[in-house]
Design an enzyme around this catalytic site. Structure first.
Site, PDB file in Angstrom:
ATOM      1  N   ASN A  18      65.342  85.433  25.289  1.00  0.00           N
ATOM      2  CA  ASN A  18      64.417  85.293  24.153  1.00  0.00           C
ATOM      3  C   ASN A  18      63.534  84.093  24.422  1.00  0.00           C
ATOM      4  O   ASN A  18      64.034  83.058  24.877  1.00  0.00           O
ATOM      5  CB  ASN A  18      65.183  85.010  22.850  1.00  0.00           C
ATOM      6  N   GLY A  19      62.241  84.199  24.091  1.00  0.00           N
ATOM      7  CA  GLY A  19      61.358  83.041  24.231  1.00  0.00           C
ATOM      8  C   GLY A  19      60.302  83.256  25.296  1.00  0.00           C
ATOM      9  O   GLY A  19      60.050  84.384  25.727  1.00  0.00           O
TER      10      GLY A  19
ATOM     11  N   TRP B 254      60.654  92.148  21.791  1.00  0.00           N
ATOM     12  CA  TRP B 254      59.371  92.102  21.097  1.00  0.00           C
ATOM     13  C   TRP B 254      58.416  91.527  22.125  1.00  0.00           C
ATOM     14  O   TRP B 254      58.519  90.357  22.491  1.00  0.00           O
ATOM     15  CB  TRP B 254      59.505  91.217  19.847  1.00  0.00           C
TER      16      TRP B 254
ATOM     17  N   CYS C 114      62.637  88.614  19.679  1.00  0.00           N
ATOM     18  CA  CYS C 114      63.607  89.433  20.407  1.00  0.00           C
ATOM     19  C   CYS C 114      65.025  89.137  19.913  1.00  0.00           C
ATOM     20  O   CYS C 114      65.265  88.104  19.289  1.00  0.00           O
ATOM     21  CB  CYS C 114      63.555  89.115  21.889  1.00  0.00           C
TER      22      CYS C 114
ATOM     23  N   LYS D  93      47.445  86.475  -2.120  1.00  0.00           N
ATOM     24  CA  LYS D  93      48.908  86.345  -2.055  1.00  0.00           C
ATOM     25  C   LYS D  93      49.501  86.547  -3.437  1.00  0.00           C
ATOM     26  O   LYS D  93      50.457  87.275  -3.616  1.00  0.00           O
ATOM     27  CB  LYS D  93      49.335  84.948  -1.573  1.00  0.00           C
TER      28      LYS D  93
ATOM     29  N   LYS E 118      52.994  97.486   5.188  1.00  0.00           N
ATOM     30  CA  LYS E 118      52.815  96.361   6.113  1.00  0.00           C
ATOM     31  C   LYS E 118      51.653  96.622   7.059  1.00  0.00           C
ATOM     32  O   LYS E 118      50.906  95.725   7.413  1.00  0.00           O
ATOM     33  CB  LYS E 118      54.113  96.138   6.902  1.00  0.00           C
TER      34      LYS E 118
ATOM     35  N   HIS F  96      28.186  80.061 -12.193  1.00  0.00           N
ATOM     36  CA  HIS F  96      27.452  81.322 -12.219  1.00  0.00           C
ATOM     37  C   HIS F  96      28.298  82.456 -12.794  1.00  0.00           C
ATOM     38  O   HIS F  96      27.993  83.622 -12.553  1.00  0.00           O
ATOM     39  CB  HIS F  96      26.958  81.656 -10.808  1.00  0.00           C
TER      40      HIS F  96
ATOM     41  N   ARG G  36      64.452  92.556  12.698  1.00  0.00           N
ATOM     42  CA  ARG G  36      63.525  91.573  13.276  1.00  0.00           C
ATOM     43  C   ARG G  36      62.324  92.228  13.937  1.00  0.00           C
ATOM     44  O   ARG G  36      61.364  91.572  14.271  1.00  0.00           O
ATOM     45  CB  ARG G  36      64.256  90.732  14.344  1.00  0.00           C
TER      46      ARG G  36
ATOM     47  N   GLU H  74      49.128  90.259  -4.801  1.00  0.00           N
ATOM     48  CA  GLU H  74      49.881  91.333  -4.144  1.00  0.00           C
ATOM     49  C   GLU H  74      51.386  91.249  -4.402  1.00  0.00           C
ATOM     50  O   GLU H  74      52.053  92.269  -4.445  1.00  0.00           O
ATOM     51  CB  GLU H  74      49.568  91.450  -2.655  1.00  0.00           C
TER      52      GLU H  74
ATOM     53  N   GLU I  85      42.605  83.553  -0.140  1.00  0.00           N
ATOM     54  CA  GLU I  85      43.941  83.897   0.347  1.00  0.00           C
ATOM     55  C   GLU I  85      44.999  83.616  -0.728  1.00  0.00           C
ATOM     56  O   GLU I  85      45.935  84.395  -0.908  1.00  0.00           O
ATOM     57  CB  GLU I  85      44.229  83.113   1.640  1.00  0.00           C
TER      58      GLU I  85
HETATM   59  O1  M6R Z   1      47.703  94.082  10.349  1.00  0.00           O
HETATM   60  P1  M6R Z   1      46.435  93.476   9.828  1.00  0.00           P
HETATM   61  O2  M6R Z   1      46.380  92.002  10.001  1.00  0.00           O
HETATM   62  O3  M6R Z   1      45.202  94.143  10.395  1.00  0.00           O
HETATM   63  O4  M6R Z   1      46.464  93.783   8.287  1.00  0.00           O
HETATM   64  C1  M6R Z   1      45.380  93.444   7.460  1.00  0.00           C
HETATM   65  C2  M6R Z   1      45.758  93.523   6.010  1.00  0.00           C
HETATM   66  O5  M6R Z   1      46.197  94.815   5.686  1.00  0.00           O
HETATM   67  C3  M6R Z   1      46.840  92.501   5.632  1.00  0.00           C
HETATM   68  O6  M6R Z   1      46.455  91.202   5.946  1.00  0.00           O
HETATM   69  C4  M6R Z   1      47.157  92.584   4.114  1.00  0.00           C
HETATM   70  O7  M6R Z   1      46.059  92.165   3.392  1.00  0.00           O
HETATM   71  C5  M6R Z   1      48.404  91.743   3.790  1.00  0.00           C
HETATM   72  N1  M6R Z   1      49.271  92.461   2.918  1.00  0.00           N
HETATM   73  C6  M6R Z   1      48.073  90.445   3.150  1.00  0.00           C
HETATM   74  O8  M6R Z   1      49.200  89.704   2.826  1.00  0.00           O
END
Ligand code: M6R
Length: 615
Positions: free
Chosen positions: A102-103, A76, A2, A491, A610, A510, A27, A494, A487
């Site tokens: 906030n909080g 938020w 927030c 990361k 996002k 394998h 934010r 992407e 992961e």
């Molecule tokens: O909002 P969500 O957690 O459901 O989103 C899932 C994926 O789209 C999300 O984790 C995506 O893989 C990210 N860009 C990873 O960093």
């Protein structure tokens, strides 16, 4: 999270508040509002609205009231859905004071009951309205500061407040515990905000409040006091030299890096909210759901991307805590796979946004088939949070960088608590008191250990400088850290656009072993507490034998792994169950550094959104 703005001075307060809130929009928020004392009537006027600031501005268009003191807020949601009633500012029942906050106030439910016994009624579901009424209950004309002092002494949790009182139109009072507040010093005017960008259009001379300090702002003066001693605190203003855009990122070059560094606080917040005196607390767990949880015969994790990796870690956690079969499936496969689920199945949807199309469809499919659905969600009031039978919020705050970092760690911490909770309530719980005690002890050490791990930044930077031009990376891990390998690869690909592949290390022979030569970097996640540690060590030997470039994530002091690696990133020793939390930090930082050195648009990588609200 927030945003708070407050103003007292000679200008029209409302435009100052709105401009401040606009500078906090980055934010993320779901509702906004302002409160101000009108010059004509001396009353407090509150205008608030669900949704974006544009809607609030529309409502303000027809308000022709003048004021030179007020407070504003972007919310938020944490307690209660995004709605006009839950938006801030909140007033006490008697209309004496208005508050923005906030909080989280952890003991708000008990206080609410107490105030209800005194005859108070509430318009919202928020903890903030409880705080407003508590302050109001102590308020006597001219004594806003005393009322605030009395109230905060009774509150538990993290919070920052800004308050105005109808009878004291020449004063703005603020308080801080854990949540940030910065005071802007002007001439004949003063400002307060949760974040510097909100006040930077007017002044760059600021004073940061410390925990458990309150401040009284008048037009001419700012006085800071310690809550504990009641004594005045003298602090010289500092000058901000950043631009507004830089300040929004808290001085970090990208939101992603800022969010990586927010992780200790996020995990601390989750633990403080959900773990009280050794008891795990989940709100909105009614007796019907609790009964169904106890009778769960199978558990399915369903999610996408990073959240899918969290689900994988969760499946290992539940596997350690319960003798119940657990599966993990990506949402797009689950929804079209005619899943065999029914009334004794628990389907756990993990999602940061709560709006991911495939996860939403998968949840509806599971519900149609009679399964109990639990959503582990970051965004309060999102579609998945609303439609699931039960929701656990992850409290990571808004995540702006497209690459998920703090939301992932929040998911892991939440899943750890949920798994231990299931071990406590389910007849097939596999672990006893001693193990639970030791898990909870190690869990509570995580915030400090994450802070410690973040110190690897300089070393990771040096490593990234060495390797950033490579076009392919391999990540290997086993057990809890097989998802860390996935992961790490996600990361990296992407945000750097280089190819990266995550693999269970046992599968190396394998296929992927064919990739290894003197140019191939391989990131091996190898904590000492893993029961497959020796196996991982053999994998590293095999990579070395083929002259591959080994980067390892290992437990501090593990010289065996260090000797075999070009770079070793040490993490603190913790229960195997939490090693994936600490191991996530170096792989996030590595991806970030490689992307920055390649000049990538880290926060908004190409082709990605996002929130993936379409298939
Ligand atoms: O909002 P969500 O957690 O459901 O989103 C899932 C994926 O789209 C999300 O984790 C995506 O893989 C990210 N860009 C990873 O960093």
């Amino acid at each position: 999270m927030c945003g708070i703005v407050g103003y007292i001075g000679y200008r029209e307060a409302v435009p100052v508040l709105i401009k401040g809130l606009e500078h906090l929009e980055y934010r993320g928020y779901d509702s906004a509002g302002v409160a101000f004392i009108t010059q004509k009537t001396g009353h407090i006027h509150v205008i608030k609205q669900k949704g974006k600031l544009a809607r609030l501005k529309e409502d303000l268009r027809d308000v022709h009231l003048t004021s030179s003191v007020g407070i504003g807020h972007t919310r938020w949601a944490t307690h209660g859905q995004p709605s006009r009633a839950n938006a801030h500012p909140h007033m006490d029942m008697a209309g004496q004071i208005a508050l923005v906050h906030n909080g989280i106030i952890e003991n708000y439910a008990a206080l609410k009951k107490e105030l209800q016994h005194q005859g108070m009624t509430f318009q919202s579901e928020t903890d903030t309205e409880v705080a407003a009424n508590l302050i109001g209950s102590y308020y006597r004309k001219g004594c806003l500061v005393e009322a605030l002092q009395k109230a905060v002494k009774r509150l538990e949790g993290f919070f920052a407040f800004a308050v105005i009182a109808k009878e004291e139109p020449d004063k703005l009072v603020v308080f801080k515990r854990s949540n940030p507040l910065v005071i802007g010093i002007g001439r004949g005017e003063n400002f307060v905000a949760s974040d510097a960008p909100a006040i930077m259009p007017y002044t760059n001379r600021v004073v940061y409040l410390e925990d458990d300090e309150f401040a009284i702002l008048t037009r001419q003066n700012v006085q800071i006091f310690s809550l504990k001693t009641g004594k005045r605190v003298k602090r010289k203003p500092t000058t901000i030299h950043w631009s507004i855009a830089q300040a929004a990122k808290g001085g970090y070059p990208h939101f992603m890096l800022k969010e990586i560094f927010e992780q200790p606080r996020v995990v601390e917040m989750i633990l403080k909210t959900r773990l009280r005196k050794g008891k795990i607390i989940f709100e909105k767990l009614d007796s019907k759901i609790a009964e169904r949880l106890k009778h769960t015969q199978r558990i399915h994790f369903v999610s996408c991307g990073t959240a899918y990796h969290a689900g994988l870690v969760g499946s290992y956690m539940l596997g350690e805590c319960l003798r119940v079969p657990v599966t993990t499936t990506v949402s797009s496969e689950f929804r079209y796979g005619d899943p065999t689920v029914g009334k004794h199945d628990l389907v756990i949807l993990i999602t940061q946004s709560g709006e991911t199309a495939d996860t939403l469809a998968a949840m509806r499919e599971a519900k149609n088939k009679g399964a109990l659905t639990l959503a582990i969600v970051n965004v309060v009031g999102s579609t998945i949070a609303r439609e699931a039978d039960w929701v656990i919020y992850t409290y990571a705050g808004p995540e702006i960088g497209v690459a998920s970092t703090k939301a992932y760690l929040a998911q892991l911490a939440t899943l750890a608590l949920f798994s231990i909770f299931m071990a406590q309530i389910h007849p097939k719980g596999k672990i006893g008191h001693t193990k639970i005690h030791s898990l909870l002890r190690d869990l509570s050490k995580l915030p400090l250990q994450i802070t410690e791990t973040l110190k690897l930044e300089t070393k990771i930077n040096a490593c990234a400088k060495d390797l950033y031009s490579k076009r392919t990376f391999l990540y290997l891990g086993r057990g809890y850290n097989y998802p860390t390998a996935l992961e790490g690869a996600l990361k990296l690909k992407e945000i750097t656009y280089a190819h990266a592949h995550g693999y269970p290390a046992g599968e190396m022979k394998h296929g992927p072993i064919a990739l290894i030569d003197k140019n191939q970097p391989v990131i091996c996640i190898c904590p000492r507490t893993s029961h497959t540690y020796e196996k991982m060590l053999s994998n590293i030997e095999e990579i070395r034998a083929r002259k591959g470039i080994v980067l390892s994530v290992a437990t501090r002091g593990d010289h065996a792994v260090q000797k075999l690696s070009r770079y070793t990133f040490f993490i603190t020793k913790t229960e195997e169950m939490f090693s994936a939390v600490l191991a996530a930090i170096p792989i996030q930082l590595f991806a970030y550094k490689v992307a920055s050195l390649n000049g990538r648009d880290v926060d908004q990588p190409r082709n990605l959104a996002k929130s993936v609200t379409v298939e």
